[in-house]
Write an enzyme that holds these catalytic residues in place. Structure first.
Site, PDB file in Angstrom:
ATOM      1  N   LYS A  22     -44.094  46.858 -27.499  1.00  0.00           N
ATOM      2  CA  LYS A  22     -43.015  47.517 -28.268  1.00  0.00           C
ATOM      3  C   LYS A  22     -43.056  47.059 -29.722  1.00  0.00           C
ATOM      4  O   LYS A  22     -42.970  47.880 -30.639  1.00  0.00           O
ATOM      5  CB  LYS A  22     -41.666  47.178 -27.658  1.00  0.00           C
ATOM      6  CG  LYS A  22     -40.473  47.509 -28.557  1.00  0.00           C
ATOM      7  CD  LYS A  22     -39.151  47.107 -27.955  1.00  0.00           C
ATOM      8  CE  LYS A  22     -38.834  45.661 -28.107  1.00  0.00           C
ATOM      9  NZ  LYS A  22     -38.160  45.281 -29.371  1.00  0.00           N
ATOM     10  N   ASN A  23     -43.206  45.747 -29.943  1.00  0.00           N
ATOM     11  CA  ASN A  23     -43.063  45.223 -31.300  1.00  0.00           C
ATOM     12  C   ASN A  23     -44.273  45.516 -32.186  1.00  0.00           C
ATOM     13  O   ASN A  23     -44.178  45.469 -33.405  1.00  0.00           O
ATOM     14  CB  ASN A  23     -42.752  43.727 -31.267  1.00  0.00           C
ATOM     15  CG  ASN A  23     -41.360  43.491 -30.684  1.00  0.00           C
ATOM     16  OD1 ASN A  23     -40.566  44.429 -30.568  1.00  0.00           O
ATOM     17  ND2 ASN A  23     -41.072  42.269 -30.280  1.00  0.00           N
ATOM     18  N   CYS A 117     -27.667  40.715 -35.484  1.00  0.00           N
ATOM     19  CA  CYS A 117     -27.633  41.297 -34.143  1.00  0.00           C
ATOM     20  C   CYS A 117     -27.194  40.179 -33.202  1.00  0.00           C
ATOM     21  O   CYS A 117     -26.793  39.102 -33.618  1.00  0.00           O
ATOM     22  CB  CYS A 117     -28.979  41.883 -33.782  1.00  0.00           C
ATOM     23  SG  CYS A 117     -30.140  40.638 -33.300  1.00  0.00           S
ATOM     24  N   ARG A 122     -30.324  37.136 -38.938  1.00  0.00           N
ATOM     25  CA  ARG A 122     -31.579  37.860 -39.209  1.00  0.00           C
ATOM     26  C   ARG A 122     -31.653  38.403 -40.639  1.00  0.00           C
ATOM     27  O   ARG A 122     -31.649  39.603 -40.886  1.00  0.00           O
ATOM     28  CB  ARG A 122     -31.781  38.957 -38.172  1.00  0.00           C
ATOM     29  CG  ARG A 122     -31.781  38.362 -36.773  1.00  0.00           C
ATOM     30  CD  ARG A 122     -32.084  39.328 -35.703  1.00  0.00           C
ATOM     31  NE  ARG A 122     -33.524  39.594 -35.627  1.00  0.00           N
ATOM     32  CZ  ARG A 122     -34.035  40.404 -34.697  1.00  0.00           C
ATOM     33  NH1 ARG A 122     -33.252  40.998 -33.843  1.00  0.00           N
ATOM     34  NH2 ARG A 122     -35.338  40.629 -34.658  1.00  0.00           N
ATOM     35  N   ASP A 305     -39.093  35.129 -27.593  1.00  0.00           N
ATOM     36  CA  ASP A 305     -38.757  36.273 -26.726  1.00  0.00           C
ATOM     37  C   ASP A 305     -38.981  35.963 -25.257  1.00  0.00           C
ATOM     38  O   ASP A 305     -38.679  36.787 -24.398  1.00  0.00           O
ATOM     39  CB  ASP A 305     -39.605  37.497 -27.108  1.00  0.00           C
ATOM     40  CG  ASP A 305     -39.172  38.046 -28.441  1.00  0.00           C
ATOM     41  OD1 ASP A 305     -39.881  38.913 -28.985  1.00  0.00           O
ATOM     42  OD2 ASP A 305     -38.140  37.594 -28.968  1.00  0.00           O
ATOM     43  N   ARG A 397     -34.035  49.377 -23.881  1.00  0.00           N
ATOM     44  CA  ARG A 397     -34.590  49.514 -25.239  1.00  0.00           C
ATOM     45  C   ARG A 397     -36.039  49.037 -25.275  1.00  0.00           C
ATOM     46  O   ARG A 397     -36.815  49.469 -26.105  1.00  0.00           O
ATOM     47  CB  ARG A 397     -33.784  48.658 -26.215  1.00  0.00           C
ATOM     48  CG  ARG A 397     -32.411  49.160 -26.500  1.00  0.00           C
ATOM     49  CD  ARG A 397     -31.725  48.303 -27.534  1.00  0.00           C
ATOM     50  NE  ARG A 397     -32.559  48.120 -28.729  1.00  0.00           N
ATOM     51  CZ  ARG A 397     -32.125  47.494 -29.829  1.00  0.00           C
ATOM     52  NH1 ARG A 397     -30.895  47.018 -29.868  1.00  0.00           N
ATOM     53  NH2 ARG A 397     -32.898  47.359 -30.868  1.00  0.00           N
TER      54      ARG A 397
HETATM   55  C1  EPZ Z   1     -39.607  40.085 -34.484  1.00  0.00           C
HETATM   56  O1  EPZ Z   1     -38.322  40.065 -35.097  1.00  0.00           O
HETATM   57  C2  EPZ Z   1     -39.402  40.703 -33.116  1.00  0.00           C
HETATM   58  N1  EPZ Z   1     -38.878  42.053 -33.274  1.00  0.00           N
HETATM   59  C3  EPZ Z   1     -38.418  39.857 -32.297  1.00  0.00           C
HETATM   60  O2  EPZ Z   1     -38.384  40.406 -30.988  1.00  0.00           O
HETATM   61  C4  EPZ Z   1     -38.970  38.440 -32.204  1.00  0.00           C
HETATM   62  O3  EPZ Z   1     -38.016  37.638 -31.537  1.00  0.00           O
HETATM   63  C5  EPZ Z   1     -39.229  37.879 -33.598  1.00  0.00           C
HETATM   64  O4  EPZ Z   1     -40.121  38.764 -34.318  1.00  0.00           O
HETATM   65  C6  EPZ Z   1     -39.880  36.508 -33.559  1.00  0.00           C
HETATM   66  O5  EPZ Z   1     -41.094  36.582 -32.860  1.00  0.00           O
HETATM   67  C7  EPZ Z   1     -39.751  43.035 -33.591  1.00  0.00           C
HETATM   68  O6  EPZ Z   1     -40.926  42.798 -33.787  1.00  0.00           O
HETATM   69  C8  EPZ Z   1     -39.181  44.421 -33.689  1.00  0.00           C
HETATM   70  P1  EPZ Z   1     -38.805  37.184 -37.767  1.00  0.00           P
HETATM   71  P2  EPZ Z   1     -38.229  39.732 -36.673  1.00  0.00           P
HETATM   72  O7  EPZ Z   1     -38.706  37.882 -39.079  1.00  0.00           O
HETATM   73  O8  EPZ Z   1     -39.429  40.235 -37.359  1.00  0.00           O
HETATM   74  C9  EPZ Z   1     -35.972  34.270 -40.242  1.00  0.00           C
HETATM   75  C10 EPZ Z   1     -37.471  41.436 -29.110  1.00  0.00           C
HETATM   76  O9  EPZ Z   1     -36.849  40.894 -28.195  1.00  0.00           O
HETATM   77  N2  EPZ Z   1     -36.149  35.215 -41.355  1.00  0.00           N
HETATM   78  O10 EPZ Z   1     -40.115  36.629 -37.331  1.00  0.00           O
HETATM   79  O11 EPZ Z   1     -36.896  40.138 -37.165  1.00  0.00           O
HETATM   80  C11 EPZ Z   1     -35.144  34.850 -39.119  1.00  0.00           C
HETATM   81  O12 EPZ Z   1     -33.767  34.650 -39.347  1.00  0.00           O
HETATM   82  C12 EPZ Z   1     -37.175  41.040 -30.539  1.00  0.00           C
HETATM   83  O13 EPZ Z   1     -38.399  42.257 -28.959  1.00  0.00           O
HETATM   84  C13 EPZ Z   1     -35.667  34.863 -42.609  1.00  0.00           C
HETATM   85  O14 EPZ Z   1     -35.079  33.799 -42.801  1.00  0.00           O
HETATM   86  O15 EPZ Z   1     -38.273  38.126 -36.626  1.00  0.00           O
HETATM   87  C14 EPZ Z   1     -35.622  34.061 -37.925  1.00  0.00           C
HETATM   88  O16 EPZ Z   1     -34.936  32.826 -37.900  1.00  0.00           O
HETATM   89  C15 EPZ Z   1     -35.972  40.116 -30.627  1.00  0.00           C
HETATM   90  N3  EPZ Z   1     -35.846  35.734 -43.645  1.00  0.00           N
HETATM   91  C16 EPZ Z   1     -37.095  33.789 -38.243  1.00  0.00           C
HETATM   92  O17 EPZ Z   1     -37.253  34.034 -39.646  1.00  0.00           O
HETATM   93  C17 EPZ Z   1     -36.496  36.935 -43.483  1.00  0.00           C
HETATM   94  O18 EPZ Z   1     -36.647  37.683 -44.476  1.00  0.00           O
HETATM   95  C18 EPZ Z   1     -38.059  34.680 -37.488  1.00  0.00           C
HETATM   96  O19 EPZ Z   1     -37.691  36.034 -37.737  1.00  0.00           O
HETATM   97  C19 EPZ Z   1     -36.973  37.263 -42.196  1.00  0.00           C
HETATM   98  C20 EPZ Z   1     -36.795  36.389 -41.152  1.00  0.00           C
END
Ligand code: EPZ
Length: 430
Positions: A22-23, A117, A122, A305, A397
């Protein structure tokens, strides 16, 4: 409102076909609009999030043609609107990938600001930092991100946080910038690599995806491609932990074992026998699981995840375990639901201490988010008696045919939407 009703106690035994990631698919669908040629994508998971992303893409004018449940043709020629409405962002945050795709192709885009969320606030500061580093003017105005640039110019960027979303979003914009971009401290998840491979199949020049440094030589245009999404390592891991928690014997098919290394390592730690094949992994749990310590980390560390899924397995294991959630600040909500099934858990900040119990007992619980919802179904399958899971829309989802796949390996689970259905199920399994 639909629910899952589950009768626990039967070990899961059999084979499960794993779908597309999905991701990876969400980002690749956004990137597909970056060419005016037609792009064919297959092995898409047939889940709600994918359908919403396809709606968002056709909503701005791209042509979307469904070939079958797992295959789509996209053509970005007809895009007439560079504005992604809040409705789509509210449904799936990942529609923010259209920001990087549209900025890369048209040098302008407007996308509604995604909110937080259920698993945390996020922020998207690193996405915006990356676009600005490429020379875009990025303003936040009335809940919208407005990004535009005369030209996008290659840059040397170091992310403050390892982030999947920002790595992918900025990589898409940089793919069509003038000159070379070097991005450091990037995410290395398999789906980051899949997006880079997809863009390269369209004529982009991206090297180093999957390592700490990604080097991108911008190109003027991208062309048609046919591409198949990688298997979903999180769906695979979910069924692997379902086998562990129910003392079953399950083989997940159509996977890339390398993507599952951290998950396999923890399954072995807690006493499972794991056998790896070229594109399959078999998990056997013959006896009660053992305790362990686990900390979620960016890939190749243990995936956040997969945190709720191991949480359920450890709730049933022998001894005391700890889970440290280092990625998201609010991903332990499911533990309150698990405690209502008899789990003994103490949460302090980003750490949870779990005292394993012999048995969980079925209860009515609510899915707080996608992965936690799937984990609570695993708990129901392992528990004594009947479990009812509310808010299963979260699970749908991201998991295709979730209850069917569980039933195919012996899980007593049905989707119900009335008291009558519930009574029928109770009679059937009693
Ligand atoms: C992706 O989310 C996935 N979603 C998430 O899966 C997954 O948990 C996550 O990566 C981590 O592997 C999709 O790919 C659609 P991040 P994403 O940016 O990209 C911080 C599921 O269950 N951060 O890697 O939003 C953030 O707060 C979902 O399928 C910043 O600080 O995750 C977090 O603590 C849930 N600033 C960390 O980085 C930013 O600009 C990792 O977030 C962006 C992120």
């Amino acid at each position: 409102m639909e629910q899952y009703i589950i009768k626990g106690g039967s070990p899961l035994v059999g084979e499960v076909e794993i779908g597309g990631a999905k991701n990876a698919a969400l980002a690749i669908l956004a990137a597909a609009i970056m060419t005016d040629d037609t792009v064919l994508i297959d092995n898409l998971p047939d889940v709600n999030d994918i359908n919403v992303m396809l709606e968002a893409i056709s909503g701005i004018g791209a042509t979307v043609q469904r070939i079958d449940r797992h295959t789509v043709k996209i053509n970005g020629t007809g895009i007439h609107d560079l504005n992604i409405e809040y409705d789509y962002i509210k449904k799936i945050r990942a529609s923010y990938y259209l920001l990087g795709a549209l900025l890369g192709k048209y040098k302008r885009s407007e996308v509604a600001l995604p909110g937080g969320c259920n698993i945390g606030s996020r922020p998207i500061d690193q996405h915006l930092k990356g676009f600005r580093a490429l020379g875009a003017e990025v303003d936040i105005d009335h809940g919208k991100i407005v990004a535009e640039a005369e030209h996008l110019l290659g840059t040397h960027l170091y992310f403050d946080v390892v982030t999947v979303g920002a790595t992918i979003n900025v990589m898409m914009a940089a793919a069509m910038a003038d000159g070379t971009t070097i991005m450091e401290n990037v995410a290395k998840e398999p789906h980051v690599v899949d997006v880079a491979n997809f863009l390269n199949s369209m004529g982009a020049n991206i090297r180093g995806a999957g390592t700490d440094v990604i080097k991108i030589k911008g190109v003027k245009s991208l062309h048609k491609t046919e591409y198949s999404i990688i298997p979903d390592q999180i769906e695979a891991g979910t069924f692997m932990f379902a086998a562990a928690a129910t003392q079953g014997d399950v083989t997940v098919l159509n996977v890339i074992p390398k993507h599952l290394e951290a998950t396999i390592s923890k399954l072995v730690d807690i006493g499972c026998e794991v056998e790896e094949f070229d594109d399959a992994v078999r998990v056997v749990a013959k006896r009660r699981l053992k305790n362990t310590q686990v900390k979620t980390l960016p890939y190749p560390g243990y995936p956040t995840d997969m945190q709720p899924q191991i949480g359920v397995a450890l709730a049933l294991s022998r001894g005391t375990s700890t889970i440290t959630e280092s990625i998201f600040e609010n991903r332990f909500k499911y533990l309150d639901e698990l405690a209502r099934m008899g789990a003994v858990i103490k949460v302090e900040g980003s750490s949870a201490t779990i005292e394993g119990v012999e048995r969980l007992s079925g209860a009515r619980v609510s899915a707080p988010d996608l992965r936690a919802g799937a984990a609570l179904c695993i708990a129901g399958l392992a528990a004594d008696g009947i479990t009812i899971v509310d808010d299963i829309v979260y699970i749908q989802r991201g998991y295709e045919r979730f209850e069917e796949k569980l039933r195919d390996i012996g899980g007593l689970i049905e989707r119900v939407s009335s008291e009558k259905d519930i009574q029928k199920f109770r009679l059937k399994v009693s």
